[in-house]
Design a protein around this motif. Structure first.
Motif, PDB file in Angstrom:
ATOM      1  N   LEU A 291      39.525  34.277  42.727  1.00  0.00           N
ATOM      2  CA  LEU A 291      38.425  34.595  41.830  1.00  0.00           C
ATOM      3  C   LEU A 291      37.556  35.709  42.401  1.00  0.00           C
ATOM      4  O   LEU A 291      37.182  36.645  41.692  1.00  0.00           O
ATOM      5  N   LEU A 294      39.422  39.055  42.186  1.00  0.00           N
ATOM      6  CA  LEU A 294      39.548  39.514  40.802  1.00  0.00           C
ATOM      7  C   LEU A 294      38.226  40.061  40.276  1.00  0.00           C
ATOM      8  O   LEU A 294      38.195  41.122  39.630  1.00  0.00           O
ATOM      9  N   LEU A 295      37.139  39.356  40.538  1.00  0.00           N
ATOM     10  CA  LEU A 295      35.831  39.798  40.056  1.00  0.00           C
ATOM     11  C   LEU A 295      35.426  41.134  40.662  1.00  0.00           C
ATOM     12  O   LEU A 295      34.769  41.959  40.009  1.00  0.00           O
ATOM     13  N   LEU A 298      37.351  44.282  38.752  1.00  0.00           N
ATOM     14  CA  LEU A 298      37.347  44.408  37.300  1.00  0.00           C
ATOM     15  C   LEU A 298      36.943  45.825  36.877  1.00  0.00           C
ATOM     16  O   LEU A 298      36.091  46.454  37.503  1.00  0.00           O
ATOM     17  N   TYR A 326      42.937  33.398  33.098  1.00  0.00           N
ATOM     18  CA  TYR A 326      41.916  33.928  32.196  1.00  0.00           C
ATOM     19  C   TYR A 326      41.167  35.103  32.832  1.00  0.00           C
ATOM     20  O   TYR A 326      40.810  36.064  32.152  1.00  0.00           O
ATOM     21  N   PHE A 327      40.953  35.021  34.124  1.00  0.00           N
ATOM     22  CA  PHE A 327      40.343  36.156  34.819  1.00  0.00           C
ATOM     23  C   PHE A 327      41.364  37.270  35.014  1.00  0.00           C
ATOM     24  O   PHE A 327      41.016  38.449  35.035  1.00  0.00           O
ATOM     25  N   ASN A 328      42.615  36.885  35.112  1.00  0.00           N
ATOM     26  CA  ASN A 328      43.677  37.878  35.280  1.00  0.00           C
ATOM     27  C   ASN A 328      43.843  38.740  34.032  1.00  0.00           C
ATOM     28  O   ASN A 328      44.079  39.949  34.126  1.00  0.00           O
ATOM     29  N   ILE A 330      41.497  39.532  31.994  1.00  0.00           N
ATOM     30  CA  ILE A 330      40.364  40.468  32.002  1.00  0.00           C
ATOM     31  C   ILE A 330      40.636  41.590  33.005  1.00  0.00           C
ATOM     32  O   ILE A 330      40.328  42.757  32.749  1.00  0.00           O
ATOM     33  N   HIS A 331      41.212  41.228  34.136  1.00  0.00           N
ATOM     34  CA  HIS A 331      41.551  42.223  35.165  1.00  0.00           C
ATOM     35  C   HIS A 331      42.562  43.226  34.631  1.00  0.00           C
ATOM     36  O   HIS A 331      42.473  44.429  34.921  1.00  0.00           O
TER      37      HIS A 331
END
Length: 419
Positions: A291, A294-295, A298, A326-328, A330-331
């Motif tokens: 996490l 990934l953040l 972005l 879900y974060f992936n 967005i990435h």
């Protein structure tokens, strides 16, 4: 088409087999349409859900273009979220608008196959001691896990189990609304009783929650267990005067919940629920680390498919992949990932509305909502765009499309060329 879905949903073969066969079916369908098209007038009739699926495919194509533009590894670009191409299945389902009960029956059969396979593998491998190395080491069978979970339990875990959520949701629904129509497509036997529903519910609970030992699967089960009775009891089957008739079923439902919780606690499975979001859990430690990376990486318009993160990789074979899907997304897709997330909220919203429509059989509503159970294990597992998940989303959208109004875009005259 239905046999193809019945083959895909409960199995866990290498994804390439699903992609190739889907594209072949899609191509044959187009050729058949062209070959049989006589002089006729074609009325272009779309529904909002059709545009939603088109937007999902366009988002995938956007990620593909950005990935190539940014110079990401070409093989990674093609492989990353390749399951999104399976949304073409939705367009093959459109002609079957009057086959929704047949579709529901197919989902139940697929769920039963997946549940029995789960039980078989668990008993044979962990209790009897059968050597399944030929399955685990064979790439044909994809990512089939027979290992221990981070919470200490033994587990059988594979993407084909996602369809069991349909059996679980359907069994819960019929326990609260137990009257069965003789034409019920979900009925495995004629005159399905509460006892039958309890047995099917027990099978789905054992195979979906106990034998997978998955925090994500359990989270999805908890959501459906709470959400479904709220939807049914709120409307009381479309008539507020019937709500009192639901009380006995609700008491049974509550008793089942209490017994299940006690079994989880007494068998030591309760720790699965306790550590769902615990930062100290072994599996969650890695996810929280992902996490952070990934953040920090972005971009507004995304990094494109196949993008890696410098100085970090979860897998040497798939450095572009992350468990926090879900974060992936967005990435990879940037702001356009919101279209994907919107599609999930829209689908669940429309599935919930189906419970409120007295003209819609609650079995269809339960099957549609059960199809979306895969969203919860996807919080911490790369399952969101597995072929099985995308097909389940397509089927849920197929059910929604049956009851949506048309958007008339025009009248196109098509004349077959003559010599």
């Amino acid at each position: 088409m239905f046999y193809y879905l019945l083959f895909c949903l409960p199995t866990n073969f290498e994804s390439l087999y699903y992609y190739v066969s889907a594209l072949l079916i899609f191509g044959v369908s187009i050729l058949k349409t062209i070959a049989t098209q006589n002089q006729s007038s074609v009325f272009v009739r779309l529904k909002f859900v059709d545009l939603l699926v088109v937007s999902l495919l366009l988002v995938w194509f956007y990620g593909l273009v950005v990935g190539f533009y940014r110079g990401n590894n070409k093989e990674f670009v093609i492989n990353n979220f390749a399951g999104m191409t399976m949304y073409v299945i939705y367009f093959l389902l459109i002609p079957y608008s009057k086959q929704h009960f047949k579709m529901e029956k197919m989902l139940i059969k697929a769920a039963l196959i997946a549940a029995f396979v789960t039980v078989l593998f668990y008993v044979a491998y962990y209790i009897i001691g059968v050597d399944w190395t030929f399955v685990l080491d064979n790439p044909i069978f994809g990512n089939f896990k027979l290992t221990g979970s981070s919470t200490g339990q033994k587990r059988v875990f594979y993407a084909g189990q996602l369809v069991i959520f349909v059996l679980y949701a359907s069994s819960l629904t019929q326990l609260i609304q137990p009257k069965i129509d003789s034409m019920s497509a979900i009925s495995i036997v004629n005159g399905q009783t509460k006892t039958t529903n309890l047995l099917l519910l027990g099978l789905s609970v054992i195979s979906l929650f106990f034998f997978t030992a998955s925090k994500g699967y359990l989270l999805g089960g908890m959501f459906l267990f709470v959400f479904i009775p709220i939807l049914l009891f709120w409307r009381g089957g479309g008539d507020s005067g019937k709500k009192s008739k639901y009380m006995s079923s609700m008491l049974l439902y509550a008793a089942i919940g209490v017994v299940t919780i006690l079994i989880f606690i007494l068998t030591g499975y309760g720790n699965i629920a306790e550590v769902i979001f615990d930062k100290n859990d072994v599996a969650n430690l890695d996810r929280y680390e992902q996490l952070g990376y990934l953040l920090n990486d972005l971009k507004f318009f995304g990094n494109g498919l196949g993008a890696e993160i410098m100085n970090f990789t979860r897998s040497d074979d798939k450095p572009y992949g992350f468990e926090l899907v879900y974060f992936n997304i967005i990435h990879k897709f940037g702001v356009f990932a919101l279209l994907i997330i919107f599609s999930y909220f829209y689908t669940i919203y429309k599935c919930a509305k189906m419970f409120f429509n007295p003209l819609i059989d609650k079995r269809i509503a339960a099957a549609a909502l059960g199809c979306m159970g895969y969203l919860f294990p996807s919080f911490g597992n790369p399952l969101l765009f597995s072929p099985q998940s995308v097909i389940l989303h397509c089927v849920a959208l197929y059910f929604i499309r049956i009851y949506e109004p048309y958007i008339n875009l025009g009248f196109i005259k098509h004349t077959k060329a003559t010599a």
